[in-house]
Each structure stands twice: as C-alpha cells, then as structure tokens.
Design a protein around this motif. Structure first.
Motif, mmCIF file in Angstrom:
data_model
loop_
_atom_site.group_PDB
_atom_site.id
_atom_site.type_symbol
_atom_site.label_atom_id
_atom_site.label_comp_id
_atom_site.label_asym_id
_atom_site.label_seq_id
_atom_site.Cartn_x
_atom_site.Cartn_y
_atom_site.Cartn_z
ATOM 1 N N THR A 76 -9.840 29.401 13.292
ATOM 2 C CA THR A 76 -10.662 29.077 13.857
ATOM 3 C C THR A 76 -11.598 28.401 14.969
ATOM 4 O O THR A 76 -10.237 28.118 15.401
ATOM 5 C CB THR A 76 -11.627 27.964 12.299
ATOM 6 O OG1 THR A 76 -10.819 26.900 12.622
ATOM 7 C CG2 THR A 76 -12.169 28.062 11.010
ATOM 8 N N VAL A 99 -18.543 30.197 8.268
ATOM 9 C CA VAL A 99 -17.869 29.188 7.839
ATOM 10 C C VAL A 99 -18.082 29.085 6.224
ATOM 11 O O VAL A 99 -18.937 29.457 5.061
ATOM 12 C CB VAL A 99 -18.607 28.195 8.184
ATOM 13 C CG1 VAL A 99 -19.931 27.868 7.632
ATOM 14 C CG2 VAL A 99 -17.691 26.820 8.041
ATOM 15 N N THR A 101 -18.301 27.364 2.885
ATOM 16 C CA THR A 101 -19.183 25.213 2.414
ATOM 17 C C THR A 101 -18.368 24.770 1.720
ATOM 18 O O THR A 101 -18.961 23.583 1.828
ATOM 19 C CB THR A 101 -20.259 26.275 1.532
ATOM 20 O OG1 THR A 101 -18.873 26.800 0.129
ATOM 21 C CG2 THR A 101 -21.303 27.273 1.663
ATOM 22 N N SER A 102 -16.554 25.129 1.486
ATOM 23 C CA SER A 102 -16.114 23.864 1.316
ATOM 24 C C SER A 102 -15.848 22.576 2.366
ATOM 25 O O SER A 102 -15.885 21.744 2.318
ATOM 26 C CB SER A 102 -14.186 23.893 0.826
ATOM 27 O OG SER A 102 -13.833 25.364 2.395
ATOM 28 N N LEU A 103 -16.578 22.996 3.204
ATOM 29 C CA LEU A 103 -15.882 22.471 4.702
ATOM 30 C C LEU A 103 -17.137 21.439 4.739
ATOM 31 O O LEU A 103 -16.859 19.774 5.492
ATOM 32 C CB LEU A 103 -16.197 23.678 6.214
ATOM 33 C CG LEU A 103 -16.542 23.137 7.369
ATOM 34 C CD1 LEU A 103 -14.683 21.751 7.869
ATOM 35 C CD2 LEU A 103 -17.322 23.444 8.506
ATOM 36 N N TRP A 223 -16.334 20.511 16.728
ATOM 37 C CA TRP A 223 -16.354 21.272 15.655
ATOM 38 C C TRP A 223 -15.600 22.434 15.167
ATOM 39 O O TRP A 223 -16.339 23.103 14.435
ATOM 40 C CB TRP A 223 -17.335 21.067 14.386
ATOM 41 C CG TRP A 223 -17.500 20.142 13.008
ATOM 42 C CD1 TRP A 223 -15.943 20.431 12.241
ATOM 43 C CD2 TRP A 223 -18.132 20.431 11.858
ATOM 44 N NE1 TRP A 223 -16.070 19.837 11.383
ATOM 45 C CE2 TRP A 223 -17.578 19.834 10.791
ATOM 46 C CE3 TRP A 223 -19.189 20.737 11.641
ATOM 47 C CZ2 TRP A 223 -18.202 19.929 9.449
ATOM 48 C CZ3 TRP A 223 -20.108 20.678 10.877
ATOM 49 C CH2 TRP A 223 -19.510 20.182 9.069
ATOM 50 N N GLU A 225 -13.814 24.364 12.980
ATOM 51 C CA GLU A 225 -13.611 24.839 11.963
ATOM 52 C C GLU A 225 -14.409 26.517 11.790
ATOM 53 O O GLU A 225 -14.939 26.404 9.964
ATOM 54 C CB GLU A 225 -14.450 23.816 11.084
ATOM 55 C CG GLU A 225 -13.826 22.810 11.224
ATOM 56 C CD GLU A 225 -12.548 22.313 10.902
ATOM 57 O OE1 GLU A 225 -11.821 23.264 10.105
ATOM 58 O OE2 GLU A 225 -11.723 21.488 11.088
ATOM 59 N N TYR A 226 -14.589 26.999 12.669
ATOM 60 C CA TYR A 226 -16.138 28.007 11.964
ATOM 61 C C TYR A 226 -15.064 29.352 13.186
ATOM 62 O O TYR A 226 -14.515 29.033 13.941
ATOM 63 C CB TYR A 226 -17.251 28.090 12.656
ATOM 64 C CG TYR A 226 -18.554 26.296 12.622
ATOM 65 C CD1 TYR A 226 -19.038 27.412 11.699
ATOM 66 C CD2 TYR A 226 -17.810 25.517 13.059
ATOM 67 C CE1 TYR A 226 -20.151 26.561 11.391
ATOM 68 C CE2 TYR A 226 -18.443 24.279 12.469
ATOM 69 C CZ TYR A 226 -19.342 25.111 11.001
ATOM 70 O OH TYR A 226 -20.399 23.666 10.425
ATOM 71 N N LYS A 282 -5.602 28.069 8.580
ATOM 72 C CA LYS A 282 -7.140 28.048 7.870
ATOM 73 C C LYS A 282 -7.839 29.427 8.111
ATOM 74 O O LYS A 282 -8.487 29.837 8.127
ATOM 75 C CB LYS A 282 -8.181 27.142 8.608
ATOM 76 C CG LYS A 282 -8.302 26.003 8.953
ATOM 77 C CD LYS A 282 -9.069 25.046 9.853
ATOM 78 C CE LYS A 282 -10.416 24.719 8.505
ATOM 79 N NZ LYS A 282 -10.400 24.349 7.798
ATOM 80 N N VAL A 523 -8.895 19.745 3.635
ATOM 81 C CA VAL A 523 -10.467 20.313 4.695
ATOM 82 C C VAL A 523 -10.429 19.119 5.522
ATOM 83 O O VAL A 523 -10.755 19.857 6.668
ATOM 84 C CB VAL A 523 -11.389 20.321 3.339
ATOM 85 C CG1 VAL A 523 -13.256 20.305 3.957
ATOM 86 C CG2 VAL A 523 -11.060 21.098 2.448
ATOM 87 N N TYR A 542 -4.392 14.978 8.195
ATOM 88 C CA TYR A 542 -5.352 15.250 7.590
ATOM 89 C C TYR A 542 -5.888 14.147 7.516
ATOM 90 O O TYR A 542 -5.128 12.914 7.621
ATOM 91 C CB TYR A 542 -4.741 16.039 6.877
ATOM 92 C CG TYR A 542 -4.459 17.530 7.691
ATOM 93 C CD1 TYR A 542 -5.370 18.734 7.128
ATOM 94 C CD2 TYR A 542 -2.766 17.625 7.642
ATOM 95 C CE1 TYR A 542 -5.210 19.903 7.852
ATOM 96 C CE2 TYR A 542 -2.814 19.088 8.369
ATOM 97 C CZ TYR A 542 -3.958 20.156 8.146
ATOM 98 O OH TYR A 542 -3.288 21.212 8.793
#
Length: 823
Positions: A76, A99, A101-103, A223, A225-226, A282, A523, A542
């Motif tokens: 990501t 991305v 949706t669990s994020l 962020w 995470e994408y 990820k 996550v 984490y």
C-alpha cells in the motif's frame, strides 16, 4: 518401404508386451504429470494477464528506512500518490486507488429490503472502495452498467453477479438501494462478472471513492494504507519513472521525513508480477511463490526425464535380443540410415500411443486435480484461449517430436554398430560402455528419486511443524463471532448484556472483545517512542484493542507486570493524558529496554487517530505468533478502549456439546442484536488458512514425487524382467548346484544396492543445499535431522528391492531343468 517399417515395428512391439507396456505406460504417466505441472505453473504465473492493460499496469509500493526501518515493505501507499503521479508525471496515463473497508472499522453488514418488506442481510468482507477509473485500468467485465461512470457519484456501488443473486434473485439490481450497516444507503449502478481466480485482488463489491468526499485523500500523505495503481503510456520504461521518485518523494514527504527521522522509497511493480514475486506487507490476497513454481517446473521435467530414461535403458538393454535382427538386415543389404529410421519409427509409435493415453488421463483427471489443489485451474486453462493458440500446439508437437527422436536415437545408433558376422555366429557380447550407460541412467533416476522423497519429507515436516508449533496462545476451542456492524447509542450496553448472557452457558469458559484476532495482520498501525525521546526516535508498532478477558480467553502468558482490569478502559478519542497499555516482548525490544522488567511503569507516546497519547506500560506479554510462522514476531501495543466497538467476539467453548452450544450462542446473539447477521468461525481453521499456499505446494510436490517414483519403478520392473531373462540359464545352473532363492535374490539385488548408495552420496549434499534455500522462506522452520538424510535412500532401497524381487523370485522359482534346456 514405410509399410514394411510399420509392419515390423508393430510386430516387434506386440512380441515384447512387457517391454511395450512399461514404455508406453511410463511415458504416458510422465507426459500427463508434466502437463499437469505445466497447467499449474501456467495458472500461477498467469495471474492478472487477463487485463488488457497488463503490459503497462503497475502498482506503487513503498518501503522505509531510518526510524521506520522495522516496518517491512508494503503493497500500500499514501492515497495522494496516484493523483500526484498523474499530475506530475507525463508518463502516467491514468491511475486508480482501492482500499478495503476493514481499514475504516470492523464488520460491514449490507441489507436490502424488497417491495414486500422482506429484509436480506449479509456480512461482507470483500467490499472495497475504488476510484471511478478502476474499470478503465482493470478488465473486470460489467454485465450491467457503464464502466466509465458506475463509480462516479457518491454512495454508488457495483456488485458481483453472485452478490446480485443473493440480494435480488432474478430482479435487475441496477437502481436499487443497499444499506451499509443499516445507516448509509448505496445505489447499485452496475454488476460485474465474478473476479477471475487468477487475480491478485479479489472483491465482491466496489463502492465509489467519491463517497468519502470529493477530494478525499488527494492531498493525504499521512495514511499509507491504499493500493495505488498507475497506467503508463505504451513503451514507457518503468525504470525511467522510478528514477524520478526521489525528487517526487522529497517534494511531498520531505518535511515529514526530516521531522520523524525516516526515509521512504517508492517502487513500481508490474501487476503480473504481484502474485509470485511480491512479498510485501498488506497484500490484498495471499500470494504464491516463484521459487515453488521453479521447483515444480523442475519436477515436471524430471518426471518426463525419468520416463525417457526408462525407454533408453530398456531399449539398450534389449539390444542383445535384436542383435541378430540387425545382423540379418545388414547382410540383406539394409543401410545404416534405414536401420536408424526403423528404430526411431518404433520410438515415434510408442511416444504417439503414450501421448494419446496421456491426453485421456489429463482430461479424465482434470476435475480431481482441481479439487486436489483447491483451485479450479482446469476451467481457467480451458477458457484462457491457450488451446486456440498455434504456439501452444507447436510447443506440444515440438516436445513430442524432440522427445521421440532423442529417446529413439541412442538405441538406434547402438544397434547399427553391431558387426553382423559376430552377431550371426553368436559371439556378440554386451559392451562395457552400454552397461556403464545403463547403470549411469539408473543412478540418475535414483538421485532424482532420493531428492524428491527427501523434499516431500521436508515439506511435510515443515507444514506439520507450522500446524502444531506452540503459538504462544491456545487457538483450539475458540469460536469467533463477527461483531455486529450496526451500532447505536446503547451498543456498548448491548455488548455487555450479550457477554453476561453467554457466560451463563456452562460450556462457555470465557468471552472477549477485540479489534483483531490471531491469524491475521493487525489493521491498526502507528508510531511509538519512549516518552523521554523526541519524534526522531519514532518507530512503527501494531495497535490492538482488547478487553481484560483477551489474555485469559486465549491463554496467553504475561511475562511480567499485570493484565488489564476493567478500570483501565479509556476513551481514546478524548486525548487522555495517561493511558494504561500492555506491550509484547518484541515491542519491548524495539523500544530499547534491555529486559521486560525494565519496561514496566515506563511511559511511552504513541500516535492514534488524529493525535498522540501518553501511556504507561503495565504489563508485558510473551511473544506469540500473530501471523503465520513465515513471519517474524510483530511488535504489538495493546489498549483497552471504553467504547466496546469490537470487530470480533472470541468465545472459549467446551466442544463436548458443540451443536447445542452454538445454537444457544446464536439465539443470544439474535436477541441482543436483532437484524444483524450471525456469522462465526473456528480460530484454528482460520489460522491454518494462512498456510493454504504452502499446503497446496506440499500436495502437488508429494503427488508428483509419487508419480516420478512410480514411473521409475516401472522402468526397474522392465529392466529386472529383461535381466532375469538374460541370466535364466545362469540361474538354472546355480540352482542345480544348490543355490537358494535368497542367494539368487542377493545376486540380483547387490548391483542395485550399490547404485542406491552411490545415488545417496550424490543426492544428499544437493538436498541439503536446496532444502536450506527453501526453508529460508520461513522465519520459523524445522532443523535438518538424520531422518531427512537416512529415510529417503532407505525408502528408495526398499521400493527398488520390492520391485526387483517380483521378477527375481519368478526367475528363482523357475524349473532349472527347463531353464537350462530351453536357453
């Protein structure tokens, strides 16, 4: 002339039924096994090749250095990367972000109410948010809707064909409304065909990126995470684009990197390389292994090689029987080219018959092979268009012709060298070179067989080790519920009531709420440092949310300090000045404390949400395996939030009356959370799902090892049959002189025993080197022991002796008078 060739070839093949059967069956099994290996390798290496833009489609990954160097490279990246690259790089034609949706939270529940008021509701994990350009970059065909605008507007949703059937049956889903967590309406704008199995990214639903805001993420560099995908212009060299990354990163992330003392690098990864060549954190789906594919490719070639060796061995061994035939042909005026054509033609006939049988085996075993490995690769192969490609058939024909010529050429050239005068006088003897060649080929088969047996044992032991290794917690008898997705002002009270109600069941010993569970990547992730240090000392940890029952429910061990108590719960969104936290041993090490005890009562600062929090370490948990044994221990910070918005509810249950207990839990759940879908799974099954790729490799490896050994045994059976026929007079004389069956068995076996010992001496060092390389894929793995080195040669020796003894005993039991008389 050719008619004569065919006539003689078929007569000879029918005359030597054992020889012909062994060769055809061995070659057929070898070819079928090789094809199945090719099928599997083709499927694994063909991931994402169905995309029309596959040649120019890349994902932008990120890796870190400096204070964030403990964080592995990630698949990501920041949500602003894609838009910035499209804006700044002329080579980038288009981009798309996605991305999960669990994020953003825990369970996602989707519901639809039809005209009759009936409600259909499901939990859905495969929901992703994506840019409107997603369908421009990827080739996921739409059955309904326009790919150019299905994700343009806010609160729009594109669903799979299967999801459409679950919610709407045969009705047209376009234009209908699905509610997310009973609160947010989404209009269905399109339906796509099921995502192909050989896609690195899988989803059942796509929500529009615009739902999160018109310009959400376009300037967000905090962020990462994408998933960011970019489409490069045709002919663009990706290395040229990557060369611009340092200046690009400095422009957008320079001040942040300086402030937090870290560096980062961006990497372009071709989408077709992701499945096999990506070991990034990820990943959207578990990947394969390029190294495993190489191993399996080699096995496929080796199986075919073993079958070819059988043919060459038996053909050269039978040369004495056909010596007179060759002598008579030469006396009759046959030229060497004619003799070569004769014997190569026989090879082509045998190989052609083997190909026909192999094709029948392949098509008959297609479904079984797919079920065996857990992937429908046969359907994928048949629908991939490969069978319509001339290159595929040219390759098949080329391999057939090459193989038939190679295995037929050597015996042919051996036979045409016989001297007709000596042969017809009966003075022909086997050449020392021919005997050495056969022994060399048999030794090569033994080397390959020992390597495959040893490899199978090693793979089995590693998989068993991973399944049975102590993980630092108890994953048995744990039932995990997906927590309700719908929350309201009294949701926390509902959770408490549900827990209390569940604990009334005598089969339930503990229940705990948490944001994550063992067996998955946590996550939450953010920076942490000692309170006495500045931001340049930050590194990444984490962050797991859990209550006071988490440690006892999972039977984890507190190394020092204490576990949470109810009074430790805190609202993380009001920025309290001091929070009670627990850490694991890996995080203690990362923070720089020399002992676990040294970390107790120490203050740390960690980032969460939109700010930083000061916390006191009250306990240290012993390290446990949050993820598979492929991975190192994760540093984990545990916090106890007061809002009770858990993603999972884990229940430790006595399984003696499992069905009754599960029914009771379901009733309590539906009473407390009316309208929420009830979904559960067992933690041990969930954790072991991480090893699906390893188990698949182990199954395939073992299957083809068995086939390779079976083919080798066919060759040994044929060879021992021929040798016993050659020595039938010798055996008869030995029996007349008083030899026992045992001594005759020893006579036949001693040469093969020597060859097995020679093969073991060659194979064991090779196995040690290759095995070490394979085990390095795992952070936690087995150690070599004597079983791996002694058992494979011993098994091969037993298998070989049993195979040889079939013909040896038959020869030893024959009437010696008849043997001597008829020789």
């Amino acid at each position: 002339m050719f008619k004569n060739y065919f006539t003689i070839a078929f007569r000879n093949l029918l005359k030597n039924k054992i020889f012909t059967t062994v060769n055809i069956l061995g070659l057929a099994i070898g070819m079928a096994a090789c094809f199945f290996v090719f099928l599997y390798v083709h499927f694994e290496s063909g991931y994402d090749s169905f995309n029309k833009n596959a040649t120019n489609l890349y994902r932008v990954n990120i890796s870190y250095s400096g204070s964030f160097s403990n964080l592995p490279p990630m698949a990501t990246n920041h949500p602003a990367v894609g838009p910035a690259m499209k804006r700044d790089f002329p080579e980038v034609v288009d981009m798309a972000r996605a991305v999960g949706t669990s994020l953003f939270g825990g369970t996602v529940a989707l519901s639809y109410t039809n005209n009759k008021g009936n409600v259909t509701s499901f939990n859905e994990e495969k929901l992703m948010v994506a840019d409107q350009s997603f369908f421009n970059l990827f080739s996921f065909p739409l059955l309904a809707g326009n790919p150019k605008n299905v994700l343009t507007e806010k609160n729009t949703l594109v669903i799979s064909e299967n999801i459409a059937g679950k919610f709407f049956g045969k009705e047209n889903p376009v234009g209908k409304t699905i509610y997310l967590n009973k609160q947010m309406p989404f209009k269905v704008t399109g339906v796509f065909k099921e995502v192909p199995e050989n896609s690195h990214i899988k989803f059942n639903m796509l929500a529009s990126f615009a739902t999160m805001g018109e310009n959400f993420g376009n300037d967000n560099w905090t962020w990462p995470e994408y998933y960011n995908y970019v489409l490069l212009a045709p002919g663009t060299d990706p290395k040229r684009v990557e060369a611009k990354f340092p200046a690009f990163i400095a422009k957008y992330l320079g001040p942040t990197m300086k402030q937090l003392n870290f560096g980062c690098q961006f990497h372009l990864q071709k989408v077709t390389d992701i499945h096999l060549r990506s070991h990034y954190l990820k990943e959207p789906e578990p990947g394969g292994s390029e190294r495993d594919i190489y191993f399996l490719s080699i096995i496929g070639i080796l199986i075919l090689l073993v079958a070819w060796i059988n043919y060459v061995n038996l053909s050269t061994a039978k040369s004495m029987e056909r010596a007179k035939e060759v002598g008579l042909r030469k006396v009759a005026g046959a030229s060497k080219p004619q003799l070569v054509v004769q014997f190569i033609l026989e090879s082509f006939i045998v190989n052609l018959m083997a190909v026909i049988i192999a094709v029948a085996i392949v098509f008959a075993c297609f479904p079984f092979f797919s079920n065996f490995i857990g992937k429908n690769i046969s359907a994928s192969f048949l629908t991939s268009g490969m069978l319509e490609q001339p290159s595929f058939w040219l390759t098949v024909v080329g391999l057939f012709v090459t193989g038939a010529f190679l295995v037929g050429a050597y015996p042919a050239f051996v036979l045409i060298r016989y001297q007709p005068a000596l042969v017809l006088k009966g003075k022909f003897m086997q050449s020392a070179k021919g005997v050495i060649l056969r022994k060399s080929l048999v030794s090569l088969q033994f080397v390959l067989s020992i390597l495959l047996i040893a490899g199978s044992i090693m793979v089995y032991k590693q998989l068993t080790y991973m399944r049975n290794q102590q993980l630092g917690y108890n994953k048995d008898q744990i039932v995990v519920l997906k927590a309700p997705a719908y929350t309201d002002s009294i949701f926390g009270a509902k959770i408490v009531a549900f827990k209390n109600n569940i604990l009334k069941n005598p089969a339930v010993t503990a229940i705990t709420g948490s944001s994550d569970i063992p067996g998955k990547l946590i996550v939450g992730r953010n920076s942490i440092r000692k309170a006495s240090a500045d931001k340049t000392s930050n590194f990444v940890t984490y962050i797991m949310q859990a209550d006071e029952n988490f440690v006892p429910a999972y039977q984890m061990q507190v190394a020092t300090g204490r576990n949470f108590v109810a009074a430790d719960s805190v609202n993380l969104f009001v920025h309290p000045s001091h929070i009670q936290v627990m850490v694991n041993e890996e995080l203690v090490r990362g923070l720089g404390y020399k002992t676990n005890e040294a970390a107790i009562n120490q203050s740390v600062i960690f980032a969460y949400g939109d700010g930083e929090h000061k916390a006191e370490i009250i306990g240290v948990l012993k390290n446990y395996h949050q993820r598979s044994l492929r991975e190192v221990y994760d540093p984990i910070l545990f916090v106890y939030p007061s809002f009770n918005y858990w993603s999972y509810l884990s229940i430790h249950i006595n399984t003696s009356k499992l069905a009754e207990s599960l029914s009771s839990i379901e009733n309590s759940y539906k009473t407390s959370f009316a309208g929420s879908p009830f979904e559960y799974f067992f933690l041990n099954d969930y954790f072991n799902n991480q090893y699906q790729a390893d188990q698949r490799f182990g199954k395939v490896f073992t299957l083809f090892t068995v086939l390779a050994i079976f083919v080798a045994c066919l060759g040994l059976l044929g060879l021992s049959s021929f040798v016993s026929r050659l020595r039938i007079k010798e055996i008869g004389i030995r029996k007349v002189l008083g030899a026992t069956i045992y001594s005759i068995l020893v006579l036949f076996s001693k040469d093969f025993i020597k060859l097995v010992l020679l093969a073991a001496a060659i194979a064991i060092p090779i196995f040690y080197f290759v095995g070490n390389a394979w085990l390095r894929n795992y952070a936690f793995h087995i150690r070599f022991d004597w079983v791996m080195f002694v058992l494979p040669p011993l098994l091969l020796l037993i298998i070989s002796l049993l195979t040889i003894s079939i013909q040896s005993i038959k020869a030893a039991l024959a009437n010696p008078v008849k043997s001597i008389h008829t020789e």
